[in-house]
Design an enzyme around this catalytic site. Structure first.
Site, PDB file in Angstrom:
ATOM      1  N   TYR A   2       0.832  -1.379   0.102  1.00  0.00           N
ATOM      2  CA  TYR A   2      -0.601  -0.487   0.346  1.00  0.00           C
ATOM      3  C   TYR A   2       1.028   1.136  -0.162  1.00  0.00           C
ATOM      4  CZ  TYR A   2      -3.119   3.340   1.655  1.00  0.00           C
ATOM      5  OH  TYR A   2      -5.043   4.376   1.966  1.00  0.00           O
ATOM      6  N   LYS A  18       0.810   4.157  -2.934  1.00  0.00           N
ATOM      7  CA  LYS A  18       1.273   5.967  -2.274  1.00  0.00           C
ATOM      8  C   LYS A  18       1.701   6.993  -3.268  1.00  0.00           C
ATOM      9  CE  LYS A  18      -2.926   5.196  -1.727  1.00  0.00           C
ATOM     10  NZ  LYS A  18      -4.873   4.993  -3.114  1.00  0.00           N
TER      11      LYS A  18
END
Length: 267
Positions: free
Chosen positions: A171, A175
């Site tokens: 994740y 990002k």
């Protein structure tokens, strides 16, 4: 209150969470034509019905879309333009958390799934939106007007590392990539009258995070937030409105951090 926004909005991940609340906020501040997209068509009905309940004059186009599939993304943008004639606000919000853990514990298939949705999907949406925006004239005159505005949902974990205690390498990597793409394309298309920024939420009370917090799994992380709480989804949605509006007309290539002060301390 004067309307801050007008034009056509396109929102991914609009069936729930931040995407849904962003749709509500855009409509509240003047948008009357919305394409709401999600891989789960059944949840879009709830968003559409609530939008119509709050604003009877809003036109809503529900689109089932898989952001990781090129044809699906292009079809969604094409449907939007066919229905409404243009695309002025692109909110690329759809994303997944993936399997938690550190790199040595990860399998390639889990890492790749997060990349497919969180970065490849955002890039596909942004590319299709840019191509459309380049073909249309600004709704309002320059310099405060534009051909279109794009907002990519990144995260405060697009700016800092996740904690080893709650490691989320897939994740966090995705990002950070969203931030790099946002900055690069913002510079490239600013001369063409397109603004591109990123929203960087902290820990927000989405259904998924609320479920985790009920077990106590988030207690240590929430304790690091100077404001001492989870953010509300409508707080993020209000910040989305700012990025979409002329109030941020001299802002591009930035990540707007809304995290209760977490990254200011970066404990």
């Amino acid at each position: 209150m004067a309307n801050l926004l007008r034009g056509v909005a396109f929102i991914t991940g609009a069936g729930s969470g931040i995407g849904q609340y962003t749709a509500f906020a855009l409509a509240r501040h003047g948008v009357r034509q919305l394409a709401i997209c999600d891989i789960r068509p059944e949840v879009l009905t709830t968003t559409r019905d609530e939008l119509k309940k709050r604003h009877s004059d809003v036109e809503v186009l529900n689109i089932e879309m898989d952001t990781s599939k090129e044809d699906s993304v292009q079809s969604a943008v094409d449907q939007t333009v066919k229905k409404f004639g243009r695309l002025d606000i692109g909110i690329n919000n759809a994303g997944i958390g993936g399997v938690a853990g550190q790199t040595a514990d990860q399998e390639l298939k889990h890492f790749q799934k997060v990349m497919d949705v969180n970065i490849n999907g955002v890039w596909l949406c942004q590319r299709a939106q840019i191509r459309q925006m380049l073909q249309q004239e600004p709704l309002d005159p320059l310099p405060r007007g534009n051909r279109g505005v794009i907002i990519n949902t990144a995260s405060m974990l697009g700016l800092v590392a996740s904690s080893p205690i709650s490691a989320a390498v897939s994740y966090t990597t995705s990002k950070h990539a969203v931030m790099g793409m946002t900055k690069t394309d913002a510079i490239a298309y600013a001369p063409k009258g397109i603004r591109i920024n990123a929203m960087c939420p902290g820990y927000v009370g989405t259904p998924l995070l609320l479920q985790a917090s009920e077990t106590g799994a988030m207690d240590g992380e929430i304790a690091k937030v100077p404001q001492g709480r989870l953010g509300e989804m409508d707080e993020i949605a209000d910040a989305m409105v700012f990025l979409a509006s002329p109030m941020s007309s001299f802002m591009t290539g930035q990540g707007l951090v809304v995290d209760g002060g977490f990254t200011a301390g970066c404990y």
